[in-house]
Design an enzyme around this catalytic site. Structure first.
Site, PDB file in Angstrom:
ATOM      1  N   CYS A  73      -6.301  -3.913  10.731  1.00 24.52           N
ATOM      2  CA  CYS A  73      -7.178  -3.518   9.620  1.00 24.52           C
ATOM      3  C   CYS A  73      -6.381  -3.513   8.331  1.00 24.52           C
ATOM      4  O   CYS A  73      -5.258  -3.035   8.291  1.00 24.52           O
ATOM      5  CB  CYS A  73      -7.731  -2.127   9.882  1.00 24.52           C
ATOM      6  SG  CYS A  73      -9.323  -2.190  10.652  1.00 24.52           S
ATOM      7  N   GLN A  74      -6.972  -4.003   7.284  1.00 24.29           N
ATOM      8  CA  GLN A  74      -6.283  -4.045   5.996  1.00 24.29           C
ATOM      9  C   GLN A  74      -6.325  -2.691   5.305  1.00 24.29           C
ATOM     10  O   GLN A  74      -5.477  -2.353   4.516  1.00 24.29           O
ATOM     11  CB  GLN A  74      -6.946  -5.072   5.074  1.00 24.29           C
ATOM     12  CG  GLN A  74      -7.096  -6.434   5.700  1.00 24.29           C
ATOM     13  CD  GLN A  74      -5.774  -7.152   5.796  1.00 24.29           C
ATOM     14  OE1 GLN A  74      -5.169  -7.439   4.787  1.00 24.29           O
ATOM     15  NE2 GLN A  74      -5.323  -7.418   7.006  1.00 24.29           N
TER      16      GLN A  74
END
Ligand code: SAM
Length: 361
Positions: A73-74
């Site tokens: 996940c960014q």
């Protein structure tokens, strides 16, 4: 035998669990050299693609029964976009591109527990609802590795997408209070690290290198090679000595408290924690060798002060708590190997998922 592809494969924790259930890895993609080298050492260089997933050509992606692995996940901002063309969603676009080409019967995404609150998760739901994943039915939820017989509490989001009929998540086999749930009791740390020598092997890795992907990397290391100690200061040792199993920084007398903790008496409860022999450890992260970062002190400690192991767990012990086999091979420096271990999916959790999927495939 069911064929599989592992995306964002790391050192191969997830593949290890699936391979132990007879799944046959056809392709693994990983862009960290040392993680990819560890993967290749254990599962074969022939199908390990060391590189950025975005650069992998469609022709290099085979058909497979199962695709596993989740894009990191960014971030978890609600300001993120659900648009696949948003550059921030690039890794998801890549993931979906591989799924589309490999056309698996089932895919499994593993991610951090907060994942279900992320924009990336919303994006995934949207893709299954008429988008590129419209043929897949999704099941999702949180699974705790300890509930599947792993000697570690680690809560992750698991998503199972299936185009052969909906597949629910596997049910827990273990519980903290089995008398209530009628399951087996959680497995304690002793089962995985109880027979490892208390004395560490060395403070540094053996001098050894191996050539992989045309490059030379430190490795391969195995077993007690990575049973690495540190050289704590007398003050650190005095601190560790005060902390009983299940305890943590709140067991330190005032004069031993570092200033930052004295000024911040609440919060971060598990730091400088000591494991218990009879319970699973807390989550093993990438800096398990630093006691100030979590509950990483060795579980051996007696009240009489006669038999205490005043050190954090070693790389080998961390790998065992992540359920890696004793003879798993490692490549990289101490820091890189710790990162691979801390980032992995516990092998036992992956195995439980693989076992579950086999009934449907
Ligand atoms: C959480 S780890 C995966 C752990 C793995 N599933 C296991 O069980 O050992 C995520 C991995 O994704 C890799 N990664 C991140 N971005 C990537 C990209 N663009 N291409 C290939 N690998 C990438 C990272 O280097 C990291 O090793």
């Amino acid at each position: 035998m069911h064929s599989m592809i592992d995306l964002f494969a790391g050192c191969g924790g997830m593949t290890s669990g699936f391979a132990s259930e007879g799944f046959d890895p056809q392709l693994a993609i990983e862009f960290d050299l040392h993680a990819a080298a560890t993967y290749a050492a254990n599962f074969g260089e022939d199908h390990t693609l060391y590189g950025d997933i975005a650069t992998v050509k469609a022709s290099a992606i085979p058909k497979a029964d199962v695709v596993i692995g989740g894009p990191p996940c960014q971030g978890f901002s609600n300001l993120g976009s659900k648009d696949l063309n948003d550059p921030r969603n690039q890794l998801w676009r890549e993931y979906l591109r591989v799924v589309k080409k490999a056309n698996p019967k089932v895919f499994v995404i593993e991610n951090v527990d907060r994942f279900m609150k992320s924009t990336e998760f919303q994006l995934l739901l949207a893709e299954a609802d008429g988008g590129s994943l419209k043929n897949y039915q999704l099941s999702f939820g949180h699974l705790n590795a300890a509930d599947f017989g792993v000697a570690q509490r680690r809560k992750r989001t698991i998503v199972i997408g299936s185009r052969i009929g909906k597949i629910e998540l596997p049910h827990a086999t273990h519980a903290r209070n089995p008398e209530i749930a009628g399951l087996k009791k959680w497995v304690g740390t002793r089962s995985r690290i109880g027979r490892i020598p208390e004395k560490t092997t060395s403070t540094s890795l053996p001098e050894s290198t191996v050539e992989v992907f045309g490059q030379v990397v430190p490795g391969t290391f195995k077993g007690l090679d990575i049973h690495l100690g540190r050289t704590p200061t007398p003050l650190s040792l005095e601190r560790y000595d005060h902390i009983p199993p299940g305890g943590g920084r709140f067991d330190l007398p005032d004069h031993l408290l570092p200033r930052c903790w004295r000024e911040k008496p609440t919060g971060t409860t598990d730091v400088m924690g000591r494991m218990r022999w009879t319970l699973p450890s807390h989550t093993i992260r990438t800096e398990f060798f630093k006691p100030e970062k979590g509950s990483y002190l060795h579980p051996q400690w007696d009240a009489a002060g006669k038999h205490r192991v005043n050190r954090p767990i070693t790389h080998y012990e961390a790998a065992r708590l992540q359920d890696f086999p004793e003879d798993f091979l490692w490549c990289g420096t101490k820091i890189q190997i710790a990162k691979q271990i801390g980032n992995a999916v516990p092998v036992g959790l992956a195995r439980a998922i693989a076992q579950h999927l086999k009934q449907y495939l």
